[in-house]
Design a protein around this motif. Structure first.
Motif, PDB file in Angstrom:
ATOM      1  N   ARG A  24       0.706  -1.236  -0.281  1.00 58.85           N
ATOM      2  CA  ARG A  24      -0.054   0.139   0.031  1.00 58.85           C
ATOM      3  C   ARG A  24       0.879   1.276   0.235  1.00 58.85           C
ATOM      4  N   TYR A  25       1.950   1.217   0.798  1.00 58.99           N
ATOM      5  CA  TYR A  25       2.699   2.265   0.952  1.00 58.99           C
ATOM      6  C   TYR A  25       3.404   2.706  -0.419  1.00 58.99           C
ATOM      7  N   GLN A  26       3.846   1.573  -1.308  1.00 53.09           N
ATOM      8  CA  GLN A  26       4.643   1.833  -2.509  1.00 53.09           C
ATOM      9  C   GLN A  26       3.596   2.280  -3.428  1.00 53.09           C
ATOM     10  N   LYS A  27       2.330   1.704  -3.410  1.00 52.97           N
ATOM     11  CA  LYS A  27       1.197   2.560  -4.341  1.00 52.97           C
ATOM     12  C   LYS A  27       1.040   4.024  -4.039  1.00 52.97           C
ATOM     13  N   SER A  28       0.981   4.334  -2.803  1.00 49.32           N
ATOM     14  CA  SER A  28       0.884   5.616  -2.333  1.00 49.32           C
ATOM     15  C   SER A  28       2.009   6.565  -2.693  1.00 49.32           C
ATOM     16  N   LEU A  29       3.067   5.955  -2.807  1.00 46.14           N
ATOM     17  CA  LEU A  29       4.161   6.685  -3.267  1.00 46.14           C
ATOM     18  C   LEU A  29       4.254   7.122  -4.672  1.00 46.14           C
ATOM     19  N   ARG A  30       3.861   6.218  -5.413  1.00 42.29           N
ATOM     20  CA  ARG A  30       3.811   6.144  -6.799  1.00 42.29           C
ATOM     21  C   ARG A  30       2.608   7.152  -7.048  1.00 42.29           C
ATOM     22  N   ASN A  31       1.484   7.131  -6.415  1.00 42.77           N
ATOM     23  CA  ASN A  31       0.301   8.210  -6.707  1.00 42.77           C
ATOM     24  C   ASN A  31       1.018   9.477  -6.557  1.00 42.77           C
ATOM     25  N   CYS A  32       1.550   9.743  -5.239  1.00 44.42           N
ATOM     26  CA  CYS A  32       1.860  10.973  -4.583  1.00 44.42           C
ATOM     27  C   CYS A  32       3.035  11.786  -5.239  1.00 44.42           C
ATOM     28  N   ASN A  48       5.782  12.476  -8.541  1.00 43.38           N
ATOM     29  CA  ASN A  48       6.154  12.754  -9.825  1.00 43.38           C
ATOM     30  C   ASN A  48       7.022  11.570 -10.423  1.00 43.38           C
ATOM     31  N   GLU A  49       6.510  11.182 -11.686  1.00 40.86           N
ATOM     32  CA  GLU A  49       7.487   9.933 -12.164  1.00 40.86           C
ATOM     33  C   GLU A  49       9.009   9.916 -12.105  1.00 40.86           C
ATOM     34  N   PHE A  50       9.389  11.311 -12.153  1.00 41.14           N
ATOM     35  CA  PHE A  50      10.979  11.392 -11.951  1.00 41.14           C
ATOM     36  C   PHE A  50      11.202  11.374 -10.549  1.00 41.14           C
ATOM     37  N   SER A  51      10.639  11.623  -9.578  1.00 38.13           N
ATOM     38  CA  SER A  51      10.849  11.361  -8.223  1.00 38.13           C
ATOM     39  C   SER A  51      10.845   9.875  -7.757  1.00 38.13           C
ATOM     40  N   PHE A  52       9.637   9.392  -8.569  1.00 33.99           N
ATOM     41  CA  PHE A  52       9.566   7.961  -8.098  1.00 33.99           C
ATOM     42  C   PHE A  52      10.629   7.009  -8.523  1.00 33.99           C
ATOM     43  N   SER A  53      11.113   7.521  -9.817  1.00 39.59           N
ATOM     44  CA  SER A  53      12.162   6.831 -10.407  1.00 39.59           C
ATOM     45  C   SER A  53      13.299   6.344  -9.402  1.00 39.59           C
ATOM     46  N   TYR A  54      13.469   7.232  -8.481  1.00 41.05           N
ATOM     47  CA  TYR A  54      14.578   6.835  -7.300  1.00 41.05           C
ATOM     48  C   TYR A  54      14.065   5.784  -6.390  1.00 41.05           C
ATOM     49  N   LEU A  55      13.026   5.352  -6.534  1.00 45.84           N
ATOM     50  CA  LEU A  55      12.147   4.608  -5.386  1.00 45.84           C
ATOM     51  C   LEU A  55      11.923   3.120  -6.017  1.00 45.84           C
ATOM     52  N   GLU A  56      12.084   3.126  -7.368  1.00 45.23           N
ATOM     53  CA  GLU A  56      11.578   1.854  -7.948  1.00 45.23           C
ATOM     54  C   GLU A  56      12.106   0.622  -7.372  1.00 45.23           C
ATOM     55  N   ASN A  57      13.556   0.719  -7.227  1.00 40.03           N
ATOM     56  CA  ASN A  57      14.219  -0.527  -6.784  1.00 40.03           C
ATOM     57  C   ASN A  57      14.470  -0.576  -5.099  1.00 40.03           C
ATOM     58  N   MET A  58      13.735   0.133  -4.467  1.00 33.43           N
ATOM     59  CA  MET A  58      13.786   0.276  -3.054  1.00 33.43           C
ATOM     60  C   MET A  58      13.281  -1.267  -2.365  1.00 33.43           C
ATOM     61  N   THR A  59      13.814  -1.743  -1.320  1.00 38.40           N
ATOM     62  CA  THR A  59      13.277  -2.509  -0.723  1.00 38.40           C
ATOM     63  C   THR A  59      13.193  -2.417   0.796  1.00 38.40           C
ATOM     64  N   CYS A  60      12.361  -3.186   1.609  1.00 43.57           N
ATOM     65  CA  CYS A  60      12.239  -2.872   2.900  1.00 43.57           C
ATOM     66  C   CYS A  60      13.061  -3.955   3.506  1.00 43.57           C
ATOM     67  N   CYS A  61      14.196  -3.685   4.211  1.00 41.12           N
ATOM     68  CA  CYS A  61      15.168  -4.942   4.652  1.00 41.12           C
ATOM     69  C   CYS A  61      14.672  -5.134   6.208  1.00 41.12           C
ATOM     70  N   GLN A  62      14.282  -4.333   6.742  1.00 40.24           N
ATOM     71  CA  GLN A  62      13.961  -4.568   8.391  1.00 40.24           C
ATOM     72  C   GLN A  62      12.617  -3.701   8.657  1.00 40.24           C
ATOM     73  N   MET A  63      11.873  -4.475   9.308  1.00 33.24           N
ATOM     74  CA  MET A  63      10.468  -3.687   9.785  1.00 33.24           C
ATOM     75  C   MET A  63      10.164  -4.236  11.107  1.00 33.24           C
ATOM     76  N   LYS A  78       8.941  13.667   2.222  1.00 34.46           N
ATOM     77  CA  LYS A  78       7.376  13.195   1.622  1.00 34.46           C
ATOM     78  C   LYS A  78       7.331  11.771   2.053  1.00 34.46           C
ATOM     79  N   LEU A  79       8.235  11.039   2.095  1.00 37.63           N
ATOM     80  CA  LEU A  79       8.248   9.438   2.372  1.00 37.63           C
ATOM     81  C   LEU A  79       7.474   9.426   3.686  1.00 37.63           C
ATOM     82  N   ASN A  80       8.018  10.184   4.731  1.00 36.18           N
ATOM     83  CA  ASN A  80       7.667  10.097   6.060  1.00 36.18           C
ATOM     84  C   ASN A  80       6.032  10.529   6.071  1.00 36.18           C
ATOM     85  N   GLU A  81       5.801  11.521   5.511  1.00 32.90           N
ATOM     86  CA  GLU A  81       4.293  12.038   5.362  1.00 32.90           C
ATOM     87  C   GLU A  81       3.517  11.096   4.690  1.00 32.90           C
TER      88      GLU A  81
END
Ligand code: ADP
Ligand code: MG
Length: 484
Positions: free
Chosen positions: A11-19, A21-36, A61-64
């Motif tokens: 859900r978080y990834q989807k929200s980020l994609r929506n919030c 722009n494409e340019f900023s999101f491109s930096y997050l495309e390969n992010m993974t969550c390694c510890q939660m 923005k990610l925090n928000e």
């Protein structure tokens, strides 16, 4: 991750994609969550440069978005986000935009032979076992050959409405040289607006973070090097040298290449080579490519693209921020009314703004004075007479009549009594100085002939030249009222 965690993550990834722009999101495309955990998520990004970009530009923005997603999922605890580079053992892997690693560190430390020093090396072991002091040596050596000036950095470049697009693009280029949407990046704008500063910031940051080989040169440097190569009959060497020894090419003031047919040809081939192999090129110019005369059409069309950004005149707020940042960085106390005065008056370009600040500072030091408004006025006023507010003769006549407590009719009338002549002449002088009206126009506005206006203006000028302090005071006060 359990299935609930996975759901929230998705859900978080989807929200980020929506919030974002494409340019900023491109930096997050390969992010993974390694510890939660309940209080902390650790997010891994593929490389240091992406990490830098995300931490600097996207963390808020990610925090928000995270807060929103958690709230929507019924979770009310605060979760802290932490970022790291995936596979910490290889902190630079993926950082370079090319398959081939451009150099080995041990080559860098012996740069005496420049051509031999930078063999393109396919070694994937690049930097893996090097200590941080080796990295410092490497970046120092890279800086030496780059022709860059260390003083130009993103840190001391002030962002504002006038330059924010160019700034964002420059940042994107510095973060992923060669692997961004802006290749070539073309920055244009008038003199003294920060093109060189921004371009060199790109180079300096690339050296710090990616350890790529940057070459900064003006188009005149390029022309001179090329002519020298022609004279020495080693054009091929010149060509190979740039192509093989640098990964990022920064050419400042490209407009000067216009009209130089042979140099343009040579440059065009180098430029194309860089783009073809995915190396970054950044260009600056005082004009948009379409306005550079005597530029080959094929070059013009390759310069124009999605990477063309202008820098405009900075607005008042940006001018103020630049002055404050400059003074702060030098540990100089710049009273706010002084900063405000300089920013109001010097609206031409940043170079002049800095020049004024330096002049005031030097004057204060020379006379062992503090920087004060009076000092700033003394230095700035003779240089910046022209104001941005457009006045007309009526505004001035009205203002003068109020200031001297006489009526408009008395200013316009024929009485030659001193209490009327003095204000009348001041009004003529101010109208001449602060409007674009000609003497015949002024004659009509004051209902007099044109020689009367001329002699009135001359009289006031002569008294000012004789340091008539009362007159100076009256004029200053009137100008303050007119331009408040
Ligand atoms: P240009 O290359 O466009 O003629 P420069 O980059 O040489 O202009 O800038 C002129 C001066 O103004 C430099 O000293 C530079 O550091 C400073 N400057 C320009 N823009 C900014 C900015 N936005 N923030 C801080 N300093 C700036
Ligand atoms: Mg410049």
């Amino acid at each position: 991750m359990d299935s609930m965690d996975t759901q929230i993550w998705t859900r978080y990834q989807k929200s980020l994609r929506n919030c974002l722009n494409e340019f900023s999101f491109s930096y997050l495309e390969n992010m993974t969550c390694c510890q939660m955990s309940e209080t902390r998520w650790e997010i891994a990004l593929p490389d240091r440069s992406t990490l830098n970009y995300v931490e600097t530009n996207l963390a808020d923005k990610l925090n928000e978005v995270l807060r929103d997603v958690l709230r929507e999922s019924g979770i009310n605890t605060d979760v802290e986000l932490a970022f790291c580079v995936e596979n910490q053992k290889h902190p630079t892997s993926g950082m370079l935009p090319f398959d081939e690693r451009p150099m080995r560190l041990r080559d860098v430390s012996s740069v005496s032979n420049r051509t031999a020093a930078f063999q393109i090396s396919p070694s994937s072991a690049y930097l893996n076992d090097t200590s941080s002091s080796d990295l410092v040596v490497a970046s120092e050596e890279l800086r030496k050959i780059s022709r860059l000036n260390e003083r130009y950095t993103f840190d001391n470049f002030v962002q504002g409405n006038s330059n924010d697009m160019a700034y964002a693009a420059a940042k994107a280029v510095a973060t992923k040289p060669g692997g961004n949407d802006f290749n070539p990046l073309f920055i244009y704008g008038g003199v003294g607006l920060g093109k060189t500063h921004l371009m060199q910031s790109i180079g300096n940051e690339i050296i710090e973070t990616s350890l790529l080989r940057v070459q900064y040169m003006t188009s005149e440097d390029f022309t001179n090097d090329y002519i020298r190569a022609l004279e020495k009959k080693n054009v091929q060497e010149f060509r190979d040298h740039i192509r093989e020894n640098y990964d990022v090419l920064l050419i400042d003031d490209i407009q000067f290449i216009a009209g130089k047919i042979e140099t343009q040809k040579e440059f065009f081939h180098t430029f194309n080579y860089f783009l073809e192999v995915g190396k970054q090129v950044v260009l600056t110019s005082d004009k948009h490519p379409s306005e550079i005369r005597e530029l080959e059409e094929r070059m013009r069309s390759r310069f124009v693209g999605c990477g063309t950004f202008d820098i405009q005149l900075p607005d008042y707020e940006t001018r103020l921020a630049i002055l404050n940042k400059k003074a702060n960085s030098e540990g100089i106390y710049l009273p706010s009314e002084v900063a405000d005065y300089i920013a109001q008056k010097v609206a031409t370009n940043v170079r002049e703004l800095e020049g004024c600040y330096k002049r005031i500072k030097a004057n204060a030091t020379a006379h062992h004075e503090r920087i004060s408004l009076a000092l700033a006025q003394k230095i700035i006023d003779p240089l910046y007479q022209t104001r941005t507010v457009m006045l007309n003769a009526d505004d001035i006549i009205k203002c003068v009549s109020e200031y001297f407590c006489i009526s408009i009719e008395e200013i316009m009338g024929k009485s030659r009594a001193k209490p009327f002549v003095y204000p009348r002449q001041i009004a003529m002088y101010l109208a001449r100085l602060h409007t674009s009206l000609s003497f015949p126009d002024l004659a009509r506005a004051f209902n007099r002939d044109h020689s009367t206006i001329m002699s009135g203006v001359t009289k006031i000028k002569a008294s000012l030249a004789n340091k008539d302090t009362n007159l100076e005071y009256d004029i200053k006060r009137l100008e303050d009222k007119l331009f408040k």
